[in-house]
Scaffold this motif. Structure first.
Motif, PDB file in Angstrom:
ATOM      1  N   ALA A 228       0.842  -1.201   0.000  1.00  0.00           N
ATOM      2  CA  ALA A 228       0.000   0.000   0.000  1.00  0.00           C
ATOM      3  C   ALA A 228       0.873   1.246   0.000  1.00  0.00           C
ATOM      4  CB  ALA A 228      -0.920  -0.005   1.214  1.00  0.00           C
ATOM      5  N   ALA A 229       1.931   1.212   0.801  1.00  0.00           N
ATOM      6  CA  ALA A 229       2.820   2.369   0.866  1.00  0.00           C
ATOM      7  C   ALA A 229       3.501   2.586  -0.484  1.00  0.00           C
ATOM      8  CB  ALA A 229       3.857   2.166   1.969  1.00  0.00           C
ATOM      9  N   ALA A 230       3.961   1.490  -1.091  1.00  0.00           N
ATOM     10  CA  ALA A 230       4.647   1.607  -2.380  1.00  0.00           C
ATOM     11  C   ALA A 230       3.725   2.227  -3.420  1.00  0.00           C
ATOM     12  CB  ALA A 230       5.123   0.232  -2.843  1.00  0.00           C
ATOM     13  N   ASP A 231       2.499   1.736  -3.450  1.00  0.00           N
ATOM     14  CA  ASP A 231       1.527   2.215  -4.427  1.00  0.00           C
ATOM     15  C   ASP A 231       1.360   3.730  -4.322  1.00  0.00           C
ATOM     16  OD1 ASP A 231      -0.693   1.430  -6.331  1.00  0.00           O
ATOM     17  OD2 ASP A 231      -1.834   2.538  -4.814  1.00  0.00           O
ATOM     18  N   ARG A 232       1.167   4.218  -3.107  1.00  0.00           N
ATOM     19  CA  ARG A 232       0.943   5.657  -2.905  1.00  0.00           C
ATOM     20  C   ARG A 232       2.207   6.468  -3.158  1.00  0.00           C
ATOM     21  NH1 ARG A 232      -4.385   6.715  -1.466  1.00  0.00           N
ATOM     22  NH2 ARG A 232      -4.695   6.439  -3.658  1.00  0.00           N
ATOM     23  N   LEU A 233       3.339   5.945  -2.689  1.00  0.00           N
ATOM     24  CA  LEU A 233       4.587   6.700  -2.876  1.00  0.00           C
ATOM     25  C   LEU A 233       4.872   6.881  -4.356  1.00  0.00           C
ATOM     26  CD1 LEU A 233       6.815   5.162  -0.071  1.00  0.00           C
ATOM     27  CD2 LEU A 233       6.266   7.593  -0.340  1.00  0.00           C
ATOM     28  N   LEU A 234       4.617   5.835  -5.149  1.00  0.00           N
ATOM     29  CA  LEU A 234       4.853   5.935  -6.584  1.00  0.00           C
ATOM     30  C   LEU A 234       3.903   6.962  -7.196  1.00  0.00           C
ATOM     31  CD1 LEU A 234       5.353   2.147  -7.216  1.00  0.00           C
ATOM     32  CD2 LEU A 234       7.091   3.913  -7.613  1.00  0.00           C
ATOM     33  N   ALA A 235       2.635   6.949  -6.728  1.00  0.00           N
ATOM     34  CA  ALA A 235       1.672   7.911  -7.251  1.00  0.00           C
ATOM     35  C   ALA A 235       2.092   9.336  -6.900  1.00  0.00           C
ATOM     36  CB  ALA A 235       0.280   7.621  -6.699  1.00  0.00           C
TER      37      ALA A 235
END
Ligand SMILES: Cc1cc2nc3c(=O)[nH]c(=O)nc-3n(C[C@H](O)[C@H](O)[C@H](O)COP(=O)(O)OP(=O)(O)OC[C@H]3O[C@@H](n4cnc5c(N)ncnc54)[C@H](O)[C@@H]3O)c2cc1C
Ligand SMILES: Cc1cc2nc3c(=O)[nH]c(=O)nc-3n(C[C@H](O)[C@H](O)[C@H](O)COP(=O)(O)O)c2cc1C
Lengths: 494, 404
Positions: free
Chosen positions: A191-198
């Motif tokens: 979840a963190a990766a997804d948001r950080l990339l966004a």
């Protein structure tokens, strides 16, 4: 009578218990489109929806996306969902909805609550299959610091770019982009990766196990959630731009301190992997397993298991699972599928106090599992390998620290259960040794974090079970999402 | 509902979560020399019934403010005067403001204007109805310092002369941009707009449609308290009529149009802008959802621009008018059955059920089969498919004129 009350709550079609107990495939195929539309029609569109405000840890705008389902606009439904939910397919299938969103659905007062979980699972599944959540991959290469160049060979990541390269990259989305290391690839880390990339940051993930995904990959059996779906989720995050390196254990192969030097921020999302043990005579006998050991080796092909964790599960006729939580339901049902004919679950309190989901217990009972309440083991017997569990009956006393009635043994009530395998499913704790070596402050459940999910070490954040102790996917997802936002603020504002 | 009773504080603590990544596209739009924070503003109704309501709308991120229609006297509003129709429609007989002109002049405009100034957004007042009434009301409202005046033709009759007279009367008494709000029951709004254009600066399209009637069959009574129970239709069911009307007006006149009618999501904004609108107004959905609707819809629309690689709303404004404003038809040179992209199909069986020609056969979770000889190219399955798996190839985006 309004439409919402006239319509019956829809049920996905479940497979026959006898047939499904023979394989590891999922036990239902979810809603069909027509079922989803009918179920969505039942939503009364509350103006201040308690399901979303009080019931959903992620704050999903439940009535908004359900309204899109009513209108047959699944793509829009998926987009609305994705604004708050990092992994709707997973949460739709595995959240305890009856305790969360659905417990707050006002329809529950007059009839049954809207099947929010099954609807979310439907929209999530359709969206993941179509790739609606996967935007064009971020153009930022995420990679390894040079010191890991060798590690790349052990993974399927083809082109790890070193950090100096990325620094000068012209196509960064926002001026403040940083490079974040995420340790652990479970729901919180993903979840963190997804948001950080966004948000325009580069992300590199380190995972101890040979395959990414955390508990959904290794703990949760595939008859509850197919492995291919976990893979699809991991693949989405990978395609979005995360570099995921499996087979790297932080604490052994690299330390948190080193990572903190190489990256602009570090997120610890390593879960609560230590299964609790029982200190009883005979608990060292062969054939006694921890829940994770049993689930992993029962569910996952050996080549996907770290060599150190591989164990042969001893087959036989009788299996005894000890503990009453969600994990124990997974263990008994796995035992059924491994061919044990007589599977029992022992729980030391009564049906009233049991924490596991009602639905899962129902499926287990349909599949032939016997629940034995107010029963606790006192010792295990056998020559080399376990053959018997000696149990005693319990009575309920005064409430204990958890607020639940304390079980007290009834003297002289001992009796014997035959067993070819025993599974200890007594809950999980965080890996204190590793966390102490990382020199982050620890509390009773796990790492201590501030409002920004930052640990006592500046620039080191934490999310999920490692903070909360064994908890839920949706809480891990929420932490991951919030930690990403906090890291973004930290990187921009310092 | 007394005019002076203190309203209960309205709790707007629940907002639909806005996307975490803010849209990149520019949201501001310039119309009538005024800068709106976004193209999404309120349309006249109870959502902007007094100063407090206006302040909530401004605080919740609307692009600009527009106040409820005032007239020489408070409206004798029958009760009940609003009823939900279907999922997102409404029938109403609210007429205009139930507050007195004096109350608006003494208090409500000041509260609303202060909120608009604090938010840095324009404030439009709405006035009605006849030429005589406007001459009395408009100068007083203008003196409060509003940025523009909208007048409604709803109760002025259906003759061109009467409507032109009211516009002229308004022009003669105020020195502000004037917006004519058109009602669909008038008839040919394109023609009306062309006749009105010299006398006004912009148009709002459309007011609610009617009169209409809904009966409570258990009691054989109307659902509304007006004469015969008649009411006016608004909300989602109104949208295709509103989009048509905006297009009709925009293709005849050069002056800006505010599109109103059934807007509830970002895609609706894009549709109205393509049809020629420069701003959109929301009334019914704001009643159902609350004041946070304006920002939500604006952000959704800006995200649509992002996804389609557009930088601002100007990039889509009028796109449909330019291509189809002269009566061009979509190219259908070759009659062909819809094409099915089985990679997109979700196996919902809808196409099979809606097909009236027995051409489509569908089973749950499976890709449907199409018997092309039976297909009448009616097109319903294409629009009914929730996953966008069906499409017409010959309509691949060219008009007859472009092909020639
Ligand atoms: C059997 C079982 C069934 C469950 N069923 C449900 C359910 O139905 N619904 C629900 O909501 N919740 C369920 N849970 C709980 C849920 O799975 C967890 O709350 C959730 O996975 C926590 O996510 P996380 O990302 O914090 O940690 P995890 O999912 O545990 O992920 C942590 C990851 O970090 C990796 N890691 C650990 N240490 C290191 C290290 N030193 N270096 C590198 N990597 C490391 C681990 O290998 C793992 O992949 C279940 C838990 C179990 C055990
Ligand atoms: C309850 C109600 C009251 C309204 N009052 C007014 C009014 O006072 N003046 C006016 O010009 N339009 C009025 N309208 C019309 C709306 O401004 C709008 O033009 C119409 O409802 C279509 O938009 P919608 O679908 O977003 O509601 C009213 C509409 C409703 C539903």
């Amino acid at each position: 009578m309004s439409l919402a009350l006239r319509l019956a709550r829809q049920q996905p079609a479940y497979r026959d218990p006898r047939a499904r107990a023979k394989d590891f495939d999922e036990i239902d195929s979810g809603f069909t489109f027509e079922q989803a539309r009918v179920e969505a029609e039942r939503c009364v569109q509350c103006s201040k929806p308690a399901c979303a405000i009080e019931g959903c840890p992620l704050g999903n705008a439940i009535p908004r996306w359900i309204d899109h389902v009513v209108q047959g606009r699944l793509r829009q439904a998926a987009w609305v969902l994705a604004t708050t939910a990092p992994m709707p397919e997973l949460c739709g299938k595995l959240c305890p909805h009856e305790r969360l969103c659905e417990s707050r659905c006002v329809l529950g007062q007059a009839s049954k609550p809207v099947a929010i979980g099954a609807l979310e699972a439907f929209v999530g599944r359709v969206a993941e299959e179509r790739g609606w959540f996967a935007p064009a991959p971020s153009r930022m290469p995420s990679g390894l610091p040079v010191r890991f160049a060798g590690a790349a060979d052990r993974t399927d990541q083809s082109d790890p770019t070193d950090r100096s390269d990325r620094r000068g990259h012209p196509e960064r989305i926002r001026g403040a982009s940083g490079h974040v290391a995420i340790i652990g690839s479970g729901p919180a880390g993903l979840a963190a990766a997804d948001r950080l990339l966004a948000l325009g940051h580069a992300v590199t993930m380190f995972e101890r196990a040979p395959v990414a995904g955390g508990v959904p990959s290794y703990g949760i059996p595939s008859f509850k959630y197919a492995k291919s779906r976990v893979e699809r989720l991991v693949e989405r995050v990978r395609r979005k731009g995360a570099a995921i390196f499996c087979g790297i254990e932080v604490g052994r192969d690299v330390t948190v301190r080193e990572l903190r030097k190489d990256f602009d921020a570090v997120l610890l999302a390593i879960g609560a992997p230590r299964g609790r043990l029982l200190d009883l005579p005979g608990c060292g006998l062969e054939g006694i397993y921890s829940a994770t050991g049993f689930l992993v080796n029962g569910n996952v092909p050996a080549e996907c298991i770290d060599e150190a964790d591989r164990r042969e599960i001893r087959r036989g006729r009788r299996c005894v699972v000890i503990g009453g939580g969600d994990t124990s339901a997974d263990c008994v049902r796995t035992a059924v599928r491994l061919g044990f004919e007589e599977v029992r679950c022992l729980y030391r309190r009564s049906l009233e106090e049991i924490t596991g989901r009602l639905a899962d217990r129902g499926y287990a009972q349909e599949e032939g599992v016997v629940y034995q309440f107010l029963t606790s083991p006192t010792r295990f017997e056998g020559s080399g390998r376990v053959e018997r569990v000696v149990c005693e009956r319990m009575a309920l006393g005064e409430p204990d620290g958890s607020g639940r009635a304390r079980p007290v043994p009834i003297p002289g009530s001992e009796y014997v259960l035959e067993a070819d395998a025993v599974v200890l499913s007594l809950g999980y704790d965080v890996d204190r040794k590793l966390l102490e070596s990382a020199r982050c402050q620890l509390g009773p459940d796990g790492l201590v974090v501030d409002d920004n999910l930052m640990t006592s070490r500046r620039g080191v954040f934490a999310a999920g079970d490692v903070v909360r102790g064994a908890d839920l996917i949706v809480h891990a997802a929420r932490d991951g999402r919030d930690a990403a936002m906090a890291i973004d603020r930290f990187l921009r504002e310092g | 509902m007394s005019d002076h009773a203190d309203p209960l504080p309205k709790d707007t603590s629940w907002r639909v979560p806005l996307p975490v990544t803010p849209p990149q596209a520019r949201q501001e739009v310039e119309v009538l020399g005024l800068t709106f924070r976004s193209p999404v503003i309120p349309a006249a109704g109870p959502n902007v019934r007094d100063g407090a309501a206006l302040a909530r709308v401004a605080e919740n991120g609307a692009g600009g403010l527009l106040a409820k229609t005032v007239s020489v006297r408070a409206a004798p509003v029958p009760r009940p005067n609003m009823a939900q129709f279907g999922r997102a429609g409404m029938l109403n007989t609210e007429l205009w403001t139930e507050l007195s002109l004096d109350q608006w002049l003494d208090r409500e405009y000041d509260v609303g204007l202060a909120a608009a100034r604090a938010a840095g957004i324009p404030f439009i007042a709405s006035v009605g109805y006849t030429a005589d009434e406007l001459e009395l009301v408009a100068p007083k409202v203008a003196a409060k310092g509003v940025d523009a005046l909208e007048f409604s033709i709803h109760y002025v009759g259906t003759s061109f002369d009467a409507v032109v007279d009211t516009a002229r009367a308004l022009r003669s008494v105020v020195d502000l941009p004037i917006i004519a709000k058109l009602s669909p029951h008038f008839g040919d709004l394109g023609e009306l707009a062309a006749v009105l254009e010299p006398h006004v600066d912009a148009f709002t399209c459309i007011n609610s449609f009617g009169p209409t009637l809904a009966i409570d069959i258990e009691r054989a009574e109307p659902v509304l308290g007006s004469r015969y129970g008649y009411g006016w239709l608004s909300g989602e069911p109104l949208r295709p009529l509103a989009v048509r009307s905006v297009f009709e007006v925009a293709r005849r006149v050069k002056k800006p149009v505010i599109g109103v009618g059934g807007v509830s999501r970002g895609e609706d904004v894009i549709e109205f802008l393509m049809a020629g609108a420069s701003l959109v107004g929301i009334c019914t959905q704001a009643i159902y959802e609350g004041p946070q609707v304006y920002e939500r819809v604006a952000v959704e629309a800006a995200h649509w621009l992002d996804r389609h690689g557009r930088q601002s709303f100007a990039d889509v404004q009028g796109a449909y008018v330019r291509r189809f404003g002269q009566g061009q038809r979509v190219l259908t040179e070759k009659e062909e059955a819809p094409r099915l992209d089985s990679a997109l199909c979700i196996g919902c069986t809808r196409c099979g059920v809606v097909c009236q020609y027995d051409a489509m056969h569908a089973e749950p979770w499976k890709t449907p089969t199409l018997v092309e000889e039976r297909c009448f190219q009616c097109g319903l399955c294409v629009s009914a498919c929730p996953a966008g798996a069906l499409s017409f190839s010959p309509r691949a985006g060219r008009t007859v004129a472009e092909a020639a």
